[in-house]
Scaffold this active site. Structure first.
Site, PDB file in Angstrom:
ATOM      1  N   TYR A 233      40.915  25.314  42.085  1.00 33.26           N
ATOM      2  CA  TYR A 233      39.768  25.617  42.936  1.00 33.26           C
ATOM      3  C   TYR A 233      38.167  25.029  42.666  1.00 33.26           C
ATOM      4  O   TYR A 233      37.998  24.906  41.352  1.00 33.26           O
ATOM      5  CB  TYR A 233      40.025  27.391  42.887  1.00 33.26           C
ATOM      6  CG  TYR A 233      41.101  28.116  43.366  1.00 33.26           C
ATOM      7  CD1 TYR A 233      41.075  28.412  44.358  1.00 33.26           C
ATOM      8  CD2 TYR A 233      42.087  28.366  42.758  1.00 33.26           C
ATOM      9  CE1 TYR A 233      42.119  28.916  45.316  1.00 33.26           C
ATOM     10  CE2 TYR A 233      43.313  28.920  43.018  1.00 33.26           C
ATOM     11  CZ  TYR A 233      43.039  29.644  44.330  1.00 33.26           C
ATOM     12  OH  TYR A 233      44.319  30.144  44.714  1.00 33.26           O
ATOM     13  N   GLY A 269      35.715  28.390  32.202  1.00 35.02           N
ATOM     14  CA  GLY A 269      35.370  29.995  32.871  1.00 35.02           C
ATOM     15  C   GLY A 269      35.141  30.294  33.517  1.00 35.02           C
ATOM     16  O   GLY A 269      34.772  30.588  34.431  1.00 35.02           O
ATOM     17  N   ARG A 270      36.158  29.225  34.572  1.00 41.05           N
ATOM     18  CA  ARG A 270      35.978  29.588  36.066  1.00 41.05           C
ATOM     19  C   ARG A 270      37.189  30.723  36.450  1.00 41.05           C
ATOM     20  O   ARG A 270      36.858  30.888  37.418  1.00 41.05           O
ATOM     21  CB  ARG A 270      36.830  28.016  36.896  1.00 41.05           C
ATOM     22  CG  ARG A 270      36.331  28.055  38.251  1.00 41.05           C
ATOM     23  CD  ARG A 270      36.330  26.655  38.781  1.00 41.05           C
ATOM     24  NE  ARG A 270      35.490  25.909  37.998  1.00 41.05           N
ATOM     25  CZ  ARG A 270      35.750  24.202  38.208  1.00 41.05           C
ATOM     26  NH1 ARG A 270      36.590  23.453  39.194  1.00 41.05           N
ATOM     27  NH2 ARG A 270      34.398  23.177  38.185  1.00 41.05           N
ATOM     28  N   SER A 271      38.200  30.864  35.672  1.00 45.32           N
ATOM     29  CA  SER A 271      38.882  31.989  35.412  1.00 45.32           C
ATOM     30  C   SER A 271      38.337  33.784  35.634  1.00 45.32           C
ATOM     31  O   SER A 271      38.581  34.170  36.490  1.00 45.32           O
ATOM     32  CB  SER A 271      40.598  32.335  34.927  1.00 45.32           C
ATOM     33  OG  SER A 271      39.835  32.636  33.959  1.00 45.32           O
TER      34      SER A 271
END
Ligand SMILES: Cc1cc2nc3c(=O)[nH]c(=O)nc-3n(C[C@H](O)[C@H](O)[C@H](O)COP(=O)(O)OP(=O)(O)OC[C@H]3O[C@@H](n4cnc5c(N)ncnc54)[C@H](O)[C@@H]3O)c2cc1C
Ligand code: SF4
Ligand code: SF4
Lengths: 542, 106
Positions: A233, A269-271
């Protein structure tokens, strides 16, 4: 190397279609396809390249531009380049392939300089070759492809492969969507370079990437690998298409009320952003970029700023809403399984390159922000083109082969119930976009999605042939559906978290699953486990 | 999505019809038409190839954003992307100023 002046021959046929005889057909005209076409032509092959859009503007690279894994041939630098991503990729990479890609990318990158690509020069006078501007690069590749005497068919979507009596791939056919007629290319070998599948999410340049090559290859029995690594994503302004993520490394992410989202970052830290988006809007501000960095950003990625400049937002001082758009296998690593150094697939006569092929060999289970995809596209394209040309030569003078069309879904007359492409595409998106299904995976949720997707497949395979006007869209949405099923079946088969594949029910990496998951099939989707090269060597040494 | 073909600037060269990867435009006897706006993937590439800076792509990817061409002409937006990448005679020096190598690895 000599330039080839042999062109594919156009055969006279009645109106309503065009036909060519070639040695090699390349499907897809992004970086992988154009490198494949050029290298096949340099080997003396007569080449046709067919693109769904326009070779030069179509595909992820042309619109986005890419960092490139271009590393000087200094052993220490090369070693560091290979080592520093192994953990991220879940140790599924293969050192031998990484080394060959670094070598080939270095050569190809230098050829681009010789061809006139305007690489920047740094303050010490060194030409810097680890970034390519998309429109500039692909305009040059189109020019070189033409100069190599390749016949380019633009706006010519491939719809199905042709096979001979032995099941070897022998060409393809499709539609010329601006001429409203059909094309057929009989070829001794075919390179699939149709890119990945981004499920029409409008991530930059990717709406032409619907997994068509996967579907066509699956119809002749090809295998896939690493399809569970398909949930990339990318960050973009909530309203926009520009999913370029590098500069979000200078961003602070916040909730509606202005408080900082804990742990949120573009890298690593995209989650946290995805979890926050499940609750409500998330905002970004590139407030960590100082004046110099801001200037370098503008010079390096003019398209990054279009959404801001055109809406009057100053991204360095003002907060703007962001979202995460699914890029599927475009910045995932799954794709057609490669069986040898020439990028052959498991089907005779069929080669794969770029995002259409698995990138597990150099990326393992993670990519993004590392420039590996671009390096893979040029390297695998170069090898697949050569491999296909050599295969064609070894096949000898054109035999009179009887060819059959391999297309299934949307081609067969069945129940008179029409296939509705837009409805189907929407149904697939509903299963693959949601973060709670695809970003954060869980056995029970995957099973639910798979049950619905399998039912959709049964439905679609029983549907009637699509009308002439609907055929292209019907095949695209069927390809998206097929892709989603290999993705989720593979995700279900990996009961751990590794690379980009995250399982809420198995949050840790499991050393016993350091293997590849292969998959395939249309009516019956299967998965299997294949050992990692290190494991096979260890076994052989025992 | 693509919003504007400026009829005053367009010379009907049909380049945009050829280069749009998602086949959004159709040829006509005169200037092309935006025939399938919802297929536009907001890639901005048609703007780069239009020699007359007659096209404008609004940055909104999911919803149309009707744009007034007269007001647009007052801004510097038409042709701004083409100038920024160095694809005009006046800006060709910008083709080689990529500074990504200073930004990678941040
Ligand atoms: C926003 C964004 C940023 C990226 N940044 C980076 C980066 O910095 N570094 C990096 O390494 N990678 C990056 N990537 C990934 C990189 O762009 C891709 O890996 C690369 O474009 C793959 O090249 P390709 O030739 O395989 O596919 P593409 O460039 O996608 O080209 C595929 C081509 O196939 C054609 N096609 C599709 N279906 C058919 C069909 N049925 N018939 C005929 N033609 C067809 C398409 O029209 C298209 O021209 C990025 C991707 C995105 C979306
Ligand atoms: S490219 Fe520009 S000038 Fe040419 S037809 Fe399109 S809008 Fe008109
Ligand atoms: S922005 Fe891209 S997809 Fe939209 S009309 Fe222009 S070239 Fe076509």
């Amino acid at each position: 190397m000599t330039t080839n002046d042999r062109r594919a021959e156009q055969r006279p046929v009645p109106g309503g279609s065009v036909e060519f005889d070639a040695d090699v057909l390349v499907i897809g005209g992004g970086p992988a396809g154009t490198w494949a076409a050029v290298s096949a032509a340099e080997r003396g092959a007569r080449v046709v390249l067919a693109d769904k859009g326009f070779c030069g503007t179509s595909g992820a690279t042309a619109a986005a531009g890419t960092g490139v894994w271009y590393v000087d041939p200094d052993p220490a630098l090369r070693e560091a380049a290979m080592a520093n991503r192994e953990k991220l990729g879940g140790h599924l990479q293969d050192r031998r392939w990484m080394a060959r890609v670094l070598d080939q990318t270095y050569q190809d990158g230098n050829r681009l300089a010789a061809w006139g690509y305007p690489y920047p020069v740094d303050d010490s006078g060194k030409s810097q070759r680890n970034s390519l501007q998309g429109p500039e690069y692909m305009r040059l590749m189109r020019k070189r492809t033409k100069q190599a005497s390749v016949t380019i068919l633009d706006h010519s979507t491939a719809l199905e492969l042709l096979v001979d009596d032995d099941g070897a791939v022998a060409g393809a056919s499709g539609v010329r969507r601006q001429k409203h007629d059909r094309w057929t290319v009989r070829a001794k070998a075919v390179v699939i370079a149709t890119g990945g599948c981004a499920f029409l999410s409008k991530t930059l340049g990717s709406n032409v990437l619907t997994g068509d090559g996967y579907l066509m290859a699956a119809e002749v029995g090809a295998e896939f690998s690493s399809m569970e690594f398909s949930n990339a994503y990318a960050i973009s302004p909530a309203f926009g298409s520009v999913t370029k993520t590098l500069f979000y490394g200078w961003a602070t992410f916040s909730y509606e009320d202005g408080s900082v989202v804990p742990g949120a970052a573009s890298k690593g830290g995209r989650s946290a952003i995805a979890r926050a988006l499940l609750q409500g809007p998330v905002y970004a501000r590139l407030d960590k970029a100082d004046g110099n960095v801001q200037r370098d950003m503008r010079a390096s990625q003019p398209n990054f700023f279009l959404p801001f400049d055109r809406t009057g937002i100053d991204p360095f001082s003002e907060r703007f809403p962001v979202t995460l758009r699914l890029e599927g296998t475009v910045r995932g690593t799954g794709g057609l399984r490669i069986v040898d150094d020439s990028c052959a697939t498991s089907v005779p006569g069929l080669y794969a390159a770029g995002d259409a092929a698995t990138r597990e060999l150099i990326c393992g289970g993670f990519t993004g922000g590392g420039s590996h995809n671009a390096a893979w596209a040029m390297s695998s394209g170069t090898w697949a083109g050569r491999g296909a040309a050599d295969y064609a030569r070894q096949l000898g003078p054109a035999r009179q082969r009887r060819l059959a069309s391999a297309g299934t879904v949307a081609f067969r007359s069945r129940s008179n119930r029409p296939l509705e492409p837009a409805v189907l595409a929407r149904a697939v998106q509903d299963e693959v976009y949601p973060y709670e299904l695809n970003y954060f995976r869980h056995a029970s949720r995957l099973d639910g999605a798979l049950a619905r997707l399998d039912a959709a497949w049964v439905d679609v395979s029983a549907a009637d042939a699509a009308s002439k006007d609907d055929l292209l869209r019907a095949r695209e949405s069927a390809a998206m559906l097929a892709t989603s099923r290999w993705m989720y079946r593979s995700a279900r088969a990996r009961n751990e978290s590794r690379g980009m594949h995250r399982r809420d029910d198995y949050p840790d990496q499991d050393d016993r699953q350091r293997h590849y998951v292969t998959s395939g099939g249309l009516d019956e989707v299967w998965t299997a486990v294949r050992p990692h090269a290190d494991a096979s060597y260890a076994e052989a040494a025992e | 999505m693509i919003e504007v073909i400026d009829a005053e600037r367009c010379t009907s060269c049909d380049i945009c019809v050829n280069v749009c990867p998602t086949n959004v435009f159709d040829k006509t006897d005169g200037i092309p038409v935006i025939a399938r706006q919802s297929d536009c993937q907001t890639c901005f590439l048609c703007e780069l190839y239009c020699p007359e800076d007659a096209l404008y792509v609004a940055p909104h990817a999911d919803t149309p954003c009707p744009t007034d061409v007269v007001a647009l002409r007052e801004t510097a937006a038409l042709g701004s992307y083409r100038r920024a990448v160095g694809w005009t005679d006046q800006t060709r020096d910008l083709r080689g100023i990529d500074r990504s190598y200073l930004l990678f690895g941040h």
